[in-house]
Every structure is written in structure tokens, then in C-alpha cells.
Design a protein around this motif. Structure first.
Motif, PDB file in Angstrom:
ATOM      1  N   ILE A 167       1.196 -20.559 -17.383  1.00  0.00           N
ATOM      2  CA  ILE A 167       2.151 -21.297 -16.550  1.00  0.00           C
ATOM      3  C   ILE A 167       1.573 -21.421 -15.141  1.00  0.00           C
ATOM      4  O   ILE A 167       1.124 -20.429 -14.560  1.00  0.00           O
ATOM      5  N   LYS A 168       1.610 -22.641 -14.608  1.00  0.00           N
ATOM      6  CA  LYS A 168       1.145 -22.895 -13.247  1.00  0.00           C
ATOM      7  C   LYS A 168       2.257 -23.574 -12.456  1.00  0.00           C
ATOM      8  O   LYS A 168       2.960 -24.443 -12.976  1.00  0.00           O
ATOM      9  N   GLU A 169       2.414 -23.134 -11.182  1.00  0.00           N
ATOM     10  CA  GLU A 169       3.397 -23.770 -10.296  1.00  0.00           C
ATOM     11  C   GLU A 169       2.740 -24.979  -9.642  1.00  0.00           C
ATOM     12  O   GLU A 169       1.762 -24.846  -8.901  1.00  0.00           O
ATOM     13  N   SER A 221       9.660 -26.453  -7.062  1.00  0.00           N
ATOM     14  CA  SER A 221      10.319 -25.945  -8.264  1.00  0.00           C
ATOM     15  C   SER A 221       9.798 -26.612  -9.534  1.00  0.00           C
ATOM     16  O   SER A 221      10.473 -26.627 -10.547  1.00  0.00           O
ATOM     17  N   GLU A 222       8.565 -27.167  -9.499  1.00  0.00           N
ATOM     18  CA  GLU A 222       7.972 -27.808 -10.663  1.00  0.00           C
ATOM     19  C   GLU A 222       6.893 -26.888 -11.253  1.00  0.00           C
ATOM     20  O   GLU A 222       6.062 -26.350 -10.521  1.00  0.00           O
ATOM     21  N   PHE A 223       6.931 -26.760 -12.581  1.00  0.00           N
ATOM     22  CA  PHE A 223       6.011 -25.866 -13.273  1.00  0.00           C
ATOM     23  C   PHE A 223       5.414 -26.607 -14.472  1.00  0.00           C
ATOM     24  O   PHE A 223       6.040 -27.508 -15.042  1.00  0.00           O
ATOM     25  N   LYS A 224       4.207 -26.191 -14.877  1.00  0.00           N
ATOM     26  CA  LYS A 224       3.519 -26.815 -16.012  1.00  0.00           C
ATOM     27  C   LYS A 224       2.931 -25.719 -16.897  1.00  0.00           C
ATOM     28  O   LYS A 224       2.342 -24.758 -16.401  1.00  0.00           O
ATOM     29  N   CYS A 225       3.099 -25.905 -18.207  1.00  0.00           N
ATOM     30  CA  CYS A 225       2.587 -24.953 -19.190  1.00  0.00           C
ATOM     31  C   CYS A 225       1.420 -25.597 -19.933  1.00  0.00           C
ATOM     32  O   CYS A 225       1.550 -26.697 -20.468  1.00  0.00           O
ATOM     33  N   SER A 257       6.135 -29.766 -19.056  1.00  0.00           N
ATOM     34  CA  SER A 257       6.514 -29.634 -17.643  1.00  0.00           C
ATOM     35  C   SER A 257       7.970 -29.221 -17.543  1.00  0.00           C
ATOM     36  O   SER A 257       8.798 -29.569 -18.395  1.00  0.00           O
ATOM     37  N   LEU A 270       5.938 -16.033 -15.918  1.00  0.00           N
ATOM     38  CA  LEU A 270       5.712 -16.254 -14.484  1.00  0.00           C
ATOM     39  C   LEU A 270       6.948 -15.817 -13.732  1.00  0.00           C
ATOM     40  O   LEU A 270       8.064 -16.279 -14.011  1.00  0.00           O
ATOM     41  N   VAL A 292       9.443 -15.809 -10.671  1.00  0.00           N
ATOM     42  CA  VAL A 292       9.887 -16.788  -9.681  1.00  0.00           C
ATOM     43  C   VAL A 292      10.847 -16.092  -8.732  1.00  0.00           C
ATOM     44  O   VAL A 292      11.876 -15.552  -9.163  1.00  0.00           O
TER      45      VAL A 292
END
Length: 434
Positions: A246-248, A252-256, A297, A325, A327
Motif C-alpha cells: 500500500i502506498k499513500e 487521503s488517496e491510497f493505491k494497492c 485505488s 498501512l 493511518v
């Protein structure tokens, strides 16, 4: 009365003949399939069998195209005469016909005739051939399945269809074996015999395989034929399950994403939000809730007032990769604190502006002073140069020179003025004494 006895005896005789006929049958060996025998052009030999059950035949004949075969037929091989057909001595109630050095012209239906007209049994011989470059292909096909509502990823399994497509030759029977290879061991799953009827259409066999948990494994298709110098085989690509991360992206948007290239490549995504305790470790998950999001996403729309842990799951047929991840929550600020912070920022801004103005004024003044100093230095330099090249006449001593035009009758004063004119001597360049 005698007539009835004779009829009874005739009926019994027909019954005995019928029973004897039923007890005689044909059988074949090796590559037999429903009364069909397959051989390869150039094969050293092929054997046909005929068996009589419970009764031994006293006379056995083999016919081809309804004509008895020539048991004395010979052909030349390596300079020697070789008999084409041989009928070994029967073993029990089994009778054989051996055809040597099989050729395409040996094709046909062979009749096994036992005891004359008692039984006529047909065996069809088909002679095929092998390709010079036989081949086989392996393909995995995804089985459609919906498992997105499962709460336990470990229970998710996926099945795939493995298809082996072999192109070996024409009119031949091949054996297709499917193997599973994992952790250095190969396990046979299924073995079947298939017929390739022509040289254009491949012979195929599909088998459903479960690849769950076989990370790093493969499946093999192995094709065998007794005339092939070695088995023909192929394997699927290595099975790889996803490794999630998981990357920020921003805010508040994240992508796997997967750090590996999963195979099969068809993957699905699941997101979960977990409440965590103060230490925020993976082992401190209190509860998780699945989100209605199946894309790679994720955007958290509302501000969070508590610490959360995001959990992403990427699944393919082999397994599920998971990533976590932490938060941090966004705590609301007090109004007074916000006002004080704004006032402090305003004061700091004003001070910065004043400081910039003071620096600019100081630079301008300094430039003016430097300019004046340079002008004074230049003026002094010019004056010094003039003193060295020009003599001031007003500072030189005066001498009286008599006037050559002496006017008589003039007054003494005027005559004095006219008689004597003030002239400066010719300048002499020397050091003047002040």
C-alpha cells in the motif's frame, strides 16, 4: 411321437450351436480400442489376437479384404528374405497374427475365422505416421468465480482448466499425462489415451486443476508414444501469488499494488479498514470492516477522528497477498488556538516585510555613499594632473619693461603708466618656491 422327439433334438442342436457361437469372440492387444488397432508406418510389428472362450478352435484362418492372407508372403530386408505374416502356436484358446514392418498398405479389416463358419470376427488396423517435429502446448484457463464477499481469504480457492494440445501425427493413439510439480516433487494427476485422427487437428485433453497454494509450482503435459524416441512435454509458467503493498499517493488517496508479477494475471482487490490499539501494530487489530471497493485505488472521503489501519488484499488463483498501512487521525483544533496561530503568523509576516524593506534601504544608501566617494577620488586625481602641467601666472613675480613709445606731453602719471607696461616673463619650467 418320434417327430416331436426329432424336433426336440434339432432345437437342442441349434441351442448348443448358439451357445457355442456366443462363447467365441475376438480380442486384440496393445493399442486396441473398440475393435480398432493403431500402428505407425515403419513400426517393427503389430499383433492381432483372436480368443475363443470355453471352446478351443480347431481351425483358424485370417482374412484381409475377405481373402485369406498369404502366409508364405515374403519381402526383402537388409538383403534377407523375411516372412510378412506369422501365426505363432496358440496358447490355450488365443490365436495371434503378427504383421512385421508395418506399412500403409497393411491397413484394413482383418477377419479371424474360427472353425469355419462358426464365428467371423473383424479387427480394423489403421496405419498412421508421426510428424518429424511433434509438439505439445499447455494452457491454463480461468474458471469464472465470485468470492468477493468472503470474510476469510484463507478459505478462498480457485480452479483452473489445464488444456494439453498435442500435435504428434496422424491416425495414432497417444498417452497424455498431466503432472503437478511443486517443491521439487512431481505428482501425476491423470493419464489418458487419446487418438489423433488426422495431421491437421490437434488432439486435446482438458483437466480441472486446483492451483491454490501452489506458489512457485507448475503443471506439465507429457505425451507418450512407443514410436517416439523420447516423450514430448511442456509446462505452464510458474505460478505466482500476489505480494501486496500500500502506498499513500496524496492526502487521503491510497493505491494497492503487487511487488511481484502474479500468474495467473487475473487478480481482484479488497479493502478493509481496521481499528487499532495505541501501539498500531499488525497484531493489535481490534476489528475490521470490508469496504465497498474492488479497485486498486482507495480514497477516504471523511476526516478520521481515530487511528486506523488500512488492509489491502490482492487475490489470484494461487493465493492472496495482504498489506497493512497505519493511518494517523486528523484531530480538530480549538478556535482560540487557531486565532492565536493566525495572529502569530500575521506578526511574523509583517516583521519579515519590514526586514526586507530595511535591507533594501541599506543597500541603496550604501550604493550612494560608494558613488560619492568615487566622484571625490576622481576630482582629486584631475586636480593633481593639472598642477603638474600648468603654471599659475598670478603667482609669478612681475617685471617693469620700458615702453618704447614715449609720448611727450603726457602727464607724469599717464606717462608713467604708458612708459612702463606690466609684462610677465616667459614661463620657465622649474620648481616654484612658494
Amino acid at each position: 411321437m418320434k417327430k416331436s422327439r426329432i424336433n426336440f433334438r434339432l432345437d437342442n442342436l441349434h441351442l448348443i450351436i448358439s451357445i457355442l457361437t456366443i462363447e467365441l469372440s475376438c480380442a486384440i492387444r496393445d493399442e486396441a480400442e473398440n475393435g480398432h488397432v493403431y500402428a505407425i508406418d515403419g513400426q517393427p510389428s503389430v499383433t492381432l489376437e483372436c480368443t475363443a472362450f470355453k471352446s478351443r478352435a480347431t481351425d483358424v484362418q485370417w482374412l484381409l479384404y475377405e481373402k485369406p492372407i498369404d502366409k508364405e508372403l515374403q519381402y526383402l530386408k537388409n538383403g534377407k528374405q523375411v516372412i510378412k505374416y506369422t501365426t505363432p502356436e496358440s496358447i490355450g484358446r488365443t490365436y495371434e497374427l503378427i504383421i512385421k514392418d508395418v506399412e500403409r498398405r497393411d491397413e484394413g479389416t482383418y477377419i479371424c475365422q474360427l472353425n469355419g463358419d462358426i464365428l467371423a470376427c473383424g479387427i480394423t488396423l489403421t496405419v498412421g505416421f508421426l510428424h518429424n517435429s511433434p509438439s505439445v502446448e499447455c494452457q491454463l484457463f480461468q474458471t469464472p468465480r465470485i468470492a468477493l464477499n468472503s470474510q476469510t481469504p484463507d478459505e478462498i480457492t480457485q480452479d483452473l482448466n489445464l488444456t494439453c494440445s498435442a500435435d504428434i501425427g496422424s491416425n495414432i493413439v497417444v498417452n497424455i499425462t498431466i503432472l503437478k510439480s511443486a517443491e521439487g516433487q512431481s505428482v501425476p494427476l491423470i493419464s489418458v489415451d487419446k487418438t489423433q485422427s488426422n495431421a491437421i487437428d490437434d488432439v486435446k485433453h482438458s483437466f480441472q486443476v486446483n492451483v491454490s497454494g501452489l506458489d512457485g509450482g507448475r503443471f506439465w503435459c507429457v505425451v507418450l508414444h512407443h514410436m517416439l524416441p523420447e516423450p514430448v512435454n511442456c509446462s505452464t509458467s510458474m505460478l505466482v501469488k500476489p505480494q501486496a503493498e500500500i502506498k499513500e499517493v496524496k492526502g487521503s488517496e491510497f493505491k494497492c499494488t503487487s511487488t511481484t508479477t502474479p500468474y495467473p494475471s487475473d487478480v481482484s482487490f479488497r479493502w478493509r479498514v481496521c481499528l487499532t490499539s495505541e501501539n498500531r501494530s499488525n497484531s493489535s487489530i481490534d476489528s475490521c470492516e470490508m469496504l465497498n471497493n474492488t479497485s486498486s485505488s482507495l480514497t477516504l472521503m471523511d476526516k478520521m477522528n481515530t487511528d486506523l489501519m488500512l488492509k489491502c488484499e490482492i487475490e489470484n488463483a494461487v493465493g492472496v497477498g495482504q498489506a497493512y498501512l497505519n493511518v494517523t487521525s486528523e484531530q480538530p483544533e480549538d478556535d482560540d488556538e487557531v486565532a492565536d496561530l493566525i495572529w502569530v503568523k500575521w506578526v511574523i509576516g509583517c516583521l519579515v516585510v519590514l526586514l526586507i524593506i530595511g535591507i533594501i534601504v541599506a543597500i541603496v544608501v550604501k550604493k550612494s555613499e560608494i558613488k560619492i566617494s568615487l566622484q571625490e577620488i576622481g576630482k582629486k586625481r584631475d586636480e593633481s594632473t593639472t598642477n603638474k602641467t600648468t603654471t599659475d601666472v598670478s603667482q609669478m613675480p612681475l617685471y617693469a619693461i620700458p615702453n618704447k613709445n614715449n609720448n611727450k606731453g603726457a602727464t607724469n602719471e599717464s606717462s608713467l603708466n604708458t612708459r612702463y607696461e606690466m609684462h610677465a616673463p616667459e614661463p620657465v619650467y622649474h620648481v616654484l618656491e612658494k
